[in-house]
Design an enzyme around this catalytic site. Structure first.
Site, mmCIF file in Angstrom:
data_model
loop_
_atom_site.group_PDB
_atom_site.id
_atom_site.type_symbol
_atom_site.label_atom_id
_atom_site.label_comp_id
_atom_site.label_asym_id
_atom_site.label_seq_id
_atom_site.Cartn_x
_atom_site.Cartn_y
_atom_site.Cartn_z
ATOM 1 N N CYS A 1 -4.623 -16.219 -16.454
ATOM 2 C CA CYS A 1 -4.661 -15.617 -15.025
ATOM 3 C C CYS A 1 -5.695 -16.215 -14.583
ATOM 4 C CB CYS A 1 -5.029 -14.097 -15.121
ATOM 5 S SG CYS A 1 -6.548 -13.421 -15.952
ATOM 6 N N GLY B 1 -9.285 -15.012 -16.789
ATOM 7 C CA GLY B 1 -8.952 -15.078 -18.260
ATOM 8 C C GLY B 1 -9.439 -14.069 -19.056
ATOM 9 N N ASP C 1 -9.094 -10.217 -17.784
ATOM 10 C CA ASP C 1 -8.164 -9.021 -17.821
ATOM 11 C C ASP C 1 -6.869 -8.988 -17.985
ATOM 12 O OD1 ASP C 1 -7.137 -10.133 -15.196
ATOM 13 O OD2 ASP C 1 -8.807 -9.189 -14.114
#
Length: 446
Positions: free
Chosen positions: A325, A328, A330
């Site tokens: 994401c 890195g 959640d």
């Protein structure tokens, strides 16, 4: 006498099993308590953290031979463990002396050191699951020029000035043109190292969970992503854009008393500009209408994305997967944890671990474990077309993990309703908690 001896041995075995179960539950509760209060930093290690690190290494060693990427004081990444496990192959042999490494660990360590600047907060591409010889990896997204050039950059912005990871970097030059003219050479170097690491790990597929093409803070592009790399450096990889809401959205989940059904993300917000992009080779066999993704609630969206990830790692016998994401920490660990748990429930990874033990390796935020009830179906099984010793057991194994978690979470963090009266959702979770701690008649879950 024989009957008495048999009965005595049975009683001792039962007491031993009960004691082991209690210890594992205490371990989980201790881990959740620490996890809920303290952010991990590799350079600030306590005896309590050392005990947790040792336990994780022991659990990984049950089913795998592994090497270690050294990160002693967080010199590679301040938020990754001091000893980063690199799983090499499956093995349950306790004799570590017979271990033959399949990788040049010094080469891997060098690639890691060189590639860390390519990604936000130095959270480099890290292999975390080994499935049929293929690596599932996690990382943050690509760093933008704002982070690379900034004295404190992304870390400073997002940590309120408390992080000194980039404190020794150059300050941002006043002339924006000077910065951008130097981008190409700098990005060729750091992203080139990132690509070498990806290829060394045999990663072919990159799944980007960002809802943005680039993360913007105060008008500054603090991050980028592979899908908008202007030089198309990542053209050799299969890129998937699968936008998924970040942790701030899960406040809505909690405010709705932990009810994900009917909770739909607002895709019309100004910062949301990353469309769903999946190659046709992955969409045609899943029987999912991907054009409807913006109307899915949180349950359906998570289910469909997990089905996609499972399909990807089963579609190629040789290539691995990277999931990331922005930071890195959640969305990325959510899906990595769901992947690990789903594969474990099929007996495909960590085959010897019990529910409480696999839970120890996958502790993440509450939604992940409450969501397990939505992936018990064989639709999420990677071996549903084969005969397997686990068969319908998949549901029981995942429910066991969920109940252990709910029991530990309730006794440490606690379940709190946002409304004056406890809703049906909270009541249902409390019922799960009751079963988990043995207040209802049920089989042993540990």
């Amino acid at each position: 006498v024989r009957l008495e001896n048999t009965a005595g041995r049975s009683a001792m075995m039962a007491a031993s099993a009960s004691g082991a179960s209690a210890r594992k539950s205490e371990e989980i509760a201790d881990l959740i308590d620490l996890f809920s209060k303290t952010q991990y930093r590799a350079k600030e290690v306590t005896p309590r953290v050392e005990r947790i690190e040792k336990r994780c290494l022991e659990l990984f060693g049950r089913d795998y031979k592994f090497s270690v990427i050294h990160n002693s004081n967080g010199e590679v990444c301040g938020h990754y463990p001091r000893q980063i496990v690199y799983l090499e192959y499956e093995s349950t042999e306790p004799n570590k002396e017979s271990f033959e490494s399949t990788v040049q660990i010094s080469r891997l360590q060098d690639l890691v050191n060189r590639s860390k600047l390519a990604r936000c907060r130095g959270r480099f591409v890290c292999p975390v699951i080994l499935y049929n010889g293929k690596h599932v990896c996690r990382s943050s997204t690509l760093a933008g020029w704002g982070e690379l050039y900034g004295r404190t950059g992304y870390n400073y912005i997002f940590s309120g000035g408390s992080d000194d990871t980039w404190a020794e970097s150059e300050e941002v030059p006043d002339d924006d043109t000077v910065v951008r003219n130097g981008d190409s050479q700098l990005f060729d170097k750091v992203r080139g190292s990132d690509i070498k690491l990806l290829k060394y790990l045999s990663v072919r597929y990159i799944c980007d969970l960002m809802v943005e093409n680039k993360k913007v803070k105060f008008g500054l592009n603090v991050t980028s992503s592979e899908k908008v790399d202007k030089a198309q450096r990542y053209a050799d990889f299969t890129l998937l854009s699968v936008p998924y809401p970040g942790c701030e959205f899960f406040k809505d989940y909690k405010d709705r008393d932990y009810t994900a059904e009917g909770l739909v993300f607002n895709w019309n917000q100004d910062f949301v500009d990353a469309p769903l992009t999946i190659p046709a080779c992955f969409t045609k066999n899943l029987n999912i209408d991907w054009s409807e993704y913006q109307s899915w609630d949180l349950v359906q969206q998570t289910q469909n994305y997990l089905k996609l990830l499972l399909h990807i790692i089963n579609s190629d016998d040789e290539s691995g997967l990277l999931v990331h994401c922005i930071s890195g920490w959640d969305r990325t660990p959510l899906f990595v944890s769901l992947l690990r748990l789903s594969l474990w429930a099929d007996g495909a990874v960590h085959a010897s671990l019990e529910p409480a033990e696999i839970l120890y390796l996958t502790i993440i935020f509450f939604f992940c474990f409450n969501f397990l009830k939505h992936i018990v179906s064989e639709k999420f099984s990677v071996i549903r077309k084969q005969r397997c010793v686990y068969g319908s057991e998949r549901q029981a194994r995942l429910e066991a993990v969920r109940e252990v978690f709910l029991a530990a979470y309730s006794s440490t963090v606690g379940l709190k309703s946002s409304s004056p009266g406890s809703s049906g959702a909270i009541s249902g979770l409390l019922e799960q908690f009751a079963r988990g701690v043995g207040l209802r008649g049920t089989n042993s879950i540990v």
